[in-house]
Design a protein around this motif. Structure first.
Motif, PDB file in Angstrom:
ATOM      1  N   SER A  43       0.857  -0.832  -0.157  1.00  0.00           N
ATOM      2  CA  SER A  43      -0.181  -0.025  -0.188  1.00  0.00           C
ATOM      3  C   SER A  43       1.298   1.510  -0.122  1.00  0.00           C
ATOM      4  O   SER A  43       1.665   1.198   0.539  1.00  0.00           O
ATOM      5  N   PRO A  44       0.129   2.128  -0.867  1.00  0.00           N
ATOM      6  CA  PRO A  44       0.894   3.367  -0.831  1.00  0.00           C
ATOM      7  C   PRO A  44       1.326   4.028   1.294  1.00  0.00           C
ATOM      8  O   PRO A  44       0.435   3.761   1.677  1.00  0.00           O
ATOM      9  N   ARG A  45       2.038   4.773   1.114  1.00  0.00           N
ATOM     10  CA  ARG A  45       2.921   5.157   2.331  1.00  0.00           C
ATOM     11  C   ARG A  45       1.754   6.940   2.294  1.00  0.00           C
ATOM     12  O   ARG A  45       1.739   7.607   1.439  1.00  0.00           O
ATOM     13  N   ILE A  46       1.037   6.505   3.948  1.00  0.00           N
ATOM     14  CA  ILE A  46       0.064   8.138   3.723  1.00  0.00           C
ATOM     15  C   ILE A  46       0.039   8.545   5.434  1.00  0.00           C
ATOM     16  O   ILE A  46      -0.776   9.692   4.952  1.00  0.00           O
ATOM     17  N   ARG A  47       0.945   8.271   5.692  1.00  0.00           N
ATOM     18  CA  ARG A  47       1.181   8.321   6.649  1.00  0.00           C
ATOM     19  C   ARG A  47       2.631   9.454   7.389  1.00  0.00           C
ATOM     20  O   ARG A  47       3.456   8.107   7.320  1.00  0.00           O
ATOM     21  N   PRO A  48       2.687  10.773   7.672  1.00  0.00           N
ATOM     22  CA  PRO A  48       4.143  11.118   7.980  1.00  0.00           C
ATOM     23  C   PRO A  48       4.946  10.310  10.014  1.00  0.00           C
ATOM     24  O   PRO A  48       3.355   9.920  10.393  1.00  0.00           O
ATOM     25  N   ASP A  49       5.494  10.726   9.723  1.00  0.00           N
ATOM     26  CA  ASP A  49       5.663   9.593  11.249  1.00  0.00           C
ATOM     27  C   ASP A  49       5.439  11.048  12.235  1.00  0.00           C
ATOM     28  O   ASP A  49       5.397  10.181  14.045  1.00  0.00           O
ATOM     29  N   SER A  50       5.654  12.373  12.273  1.00  0.00           N
ATOM     30  CA  SER A  50       4.798  13.283  12.618  1.00  0.00           C
ATOM     31  C   SER A  50       5.012  14.824  12.308  1.00  0.00           C
ATOM     32  O   SER A  50       5.258  14.301  11.319  1.00  0.00           O
ATOM     33  N   VAL A  51       4.665  15.588  12.577  1.00  0.00           N
ATOM     34  CA  VAL A  51       4.088  16.639  11.877  1.00  0.00           C
ATOM     35  C   VAL A  51       3.765  18.288  12.479  1.00  0.00           C
ATOM     36  O   VAL A  51       3.978  17.601  13.671  1.00  0.00           O
ATOM     37  N   ILE A  52       4.449  19.118  12.603  1.00  0.00           N
ATOM     38  CA  ILE A  52       5.076  20.179  13.120  1.00  0.00           C
ATOM     39  C   ILE A  52       3.991  21.210  12.076  1.00  0.00           C
ATOM     40  O   ILE A  52       4.020  21.474  10.883  1.00  0.00           O
ATOM     41  N   ALA A  53       3.310  21.939  12.974  1.00  0.00           N
ATOM     42  CA  ALA A  53       2.572  23.270  12.727  1.00  0.00           C
ATOM     43  C   ALA A  53       2.746  24.358  13.307  1.00  0.00           C
ATOM     44  O   ALA A  53       3.295  24.007  14.763  1.00  0.00           O
ATOM     45  N   ASP A  54       2.193  25.475  12.467  1.00  0.00           N
ATOM     46  CA  ASP A  54       2.295  26.310  13.790  1.00  0.00           C
ATOM     47  C   ASP A  54       0.897  27.398  14.284  1.00  0.00           C
ATOM     48  O   ASP A  54      -0.096  25.951  14.322  1.00  0.00           O
ATOM     49  N   LYS A  55       0.527  28.447  15.230  1.00  0.00           N
ATOM     50  CA  LYS A  55      -0.690  27.895  15.832  1.00  0.00           C
ATOM     51  C   LYS A  55      -1.683  28.369  14.969  1.00  0.00           C
ATOM     52  O   LYS A  55      -3.083  28.049  15.228  1.00  0.00           O
ATOM     53  N   GLY A  56      -1.435  28.622  14.073  1.00  0.00           N
ATOM     54  CA  GLY A  56      -2.651  28.892  13.280  1.00  0.00           C
ATOM     55  C   GLY A  56      -3.396  27.294  12.996  1.00  0.00           C
ATOM     56  O   GLY A  56      -4.992  27.087  12.192  1.00  0.00           O
ATOM     57  N   HIS A  57      -2.394  26.445  12.938  1.00  0.00           N
ATOM     58  CA  HIS A  57      -3.667  24.712  12.507  1.00  0.00           C
ATOM     59  C   HIS A  57      -4.004  24.152  14.272  1.00  0.00           C
ATOM     60  O   HIS A  57      -3.963  23.456  14.194  1.00  0.00           O
ATOM     61  N   SER A  58      -3.590  25.178  15.327  1.00  0.00           N
ATOM     62  CA  SER A  58      -4.060  24.623  16.470  1.00  0.00           C
ATOM     63  C   SER A  58      -5.563  24.558  16.651  1.00  0.00           C
ATOM     64  O   SER A  58      -5.842  25.790  17.185  1.00  0.00           O
ATOM     65  N   ASN A  59      -6.379  23.749  17.416  1.00  0.00           N
ATOM     66  CA  ASN A  59      -7.483  23.891  17.179  1.00  0.00           C
ATOM     67  C   ASN A  59      -7.859  22.535  17.704  1.00  0.00           C
ATOM     68  O   ASN A  59      -7.261  20.989  17.477  1.00  0.00           O
TER      69      ASN A  59
END
Length: 308
Positions: free
Chosen positions: A203-219
């Protein structure tokens, strides 16, 4: 004499075999390398199609092929195949980052007629595939400006590129929206578009090991989505969210975990954006159609993979 944007022999050996052979009508594509170099020259310099140098052949041929490959998903297929080669070689850093950037739309990008992308003529299989991709593009670009991913923001008439990048500053997935679209609304679509095929089987790889994002994505919805998919994440909490949690006392729950050292790696997605915006037709939108601009950005991404 070639241009800095032209593919090298080594790059063409990797890219050439991936391009479609049949044009879907009655015959075979010709002069792929010349046409692709013409598309890349236009993306790098931002010139009008009519001003393409003669060494790339008729500008209408270059323009038409770019339009067709933007509509039928060929550029996206090339990006995924290049990503698959990198994954097979163990070159992808799956500690990813998500961010967005606003792109000012040139006045030539306005005035598109209210119509979906052009219908592609061809064999039955290609027609079905193209129709499916067109429907997905229309749904994705349904907001604002007649569905062409154009909108008003503080920067004026703009389009926004939402993307995820691996730890080596290379694009994993792309979504294009009107400029006023909030970052948090496109977090899930961006991650859902990560799909790196396997070169052998599986199957294709569809999930990263981890994700970093800024406060605009905080909810809460974003954090629940990441926990549900089992993806570790580093997203700082906004001040108003922290104050509301404290105000609620024990009912507000515990503060989300935050690793300051890992968060410093968020600059990888910003550097990926800088690499994309080195292409002038990406940094300023000249394309009237949303699917064409998405094709322009997607066509630039494999070149970054080749040259990173």
């Amino acid at each position: 004499m070639g241009s800095r944007s032209d593919l090298t022999d080594a790059e063409w050996e990797r890219l050439g075999p991936l391009l479609p052979v049949s044009n879907g009508r009655c015959g075979r594509w010709r002069d792929h390398r010349q046409v692709v170099n013409g598309v890349l020259y236009r993306i790098r310099t931002g010139v009008q199609w009519r001003d393409l140098p003669e060494r790339y052949g008729p500008w209408k041929t270059v323009n038409e092929r770019h339009r067709r490959w933007s509509a039928d998903g060929t550029w996206e297929m090339l990006l995924r195949r290049v990503q698959a080669e990198g994954d097979a070689a163990g070159e992808i850093d799956w500690d990813g980052s998500v961010d967005s950037t606003s792109v000012r739309a040139h006045h030539h990008a306005a005035g598109a007629r209210q119509a979906p992308p052009p219908v592609l003529k061809g064999g039955s299989a290609q027609t079905v595939r193209a129709a499916r991709i067109r429907a997905e593009l229309i749904d994705r670009l349904a907001e604002g400006a007649g569905g062409e991913a154009l909108g008003r923001s503080r920067g004026g008439f703009t389009t926004k590129i939402h993307l995820s990048a691996d730890g080596r500053c290379r694009v994993l997935s792309l979504v294009v929206t009107p400029g006023q679209c909030a970052d948090c609304t496109q977090f899930e679509p961006v991650l859902d578009k990560i799909r790196v095929p396997r070169l052998t089987c599986g199957s294709p790889r569809i999930r990263p090991d981890s994700v970093i994002a800024d406060k605009g994505h905080s909810n809460r919805r974003t954090r629940s989505y990441l926990r549900r998919r089992g993806i570790r994440h580093v997203i700082p909490e906004r001040a108003d969210q922290a104050a509301n949690r404290v105000r609620r006392g024990s009912a507000g729950g515990r503060p989300p975990g935050f690793d300051k050292d890992r968060y410093e790696k968020r600059n990888t997605v910003e550097r990926a954006i800088n690499k994309l915006k080195a292409f002038r037709a990406v940094a300023t939108r000249f394309d009237k159609r949303g699917y064409l601009y998405l094709g322009t950005v997607t066509a630039a991404a494999p070149i970054i993979w080749f040259r990173s």
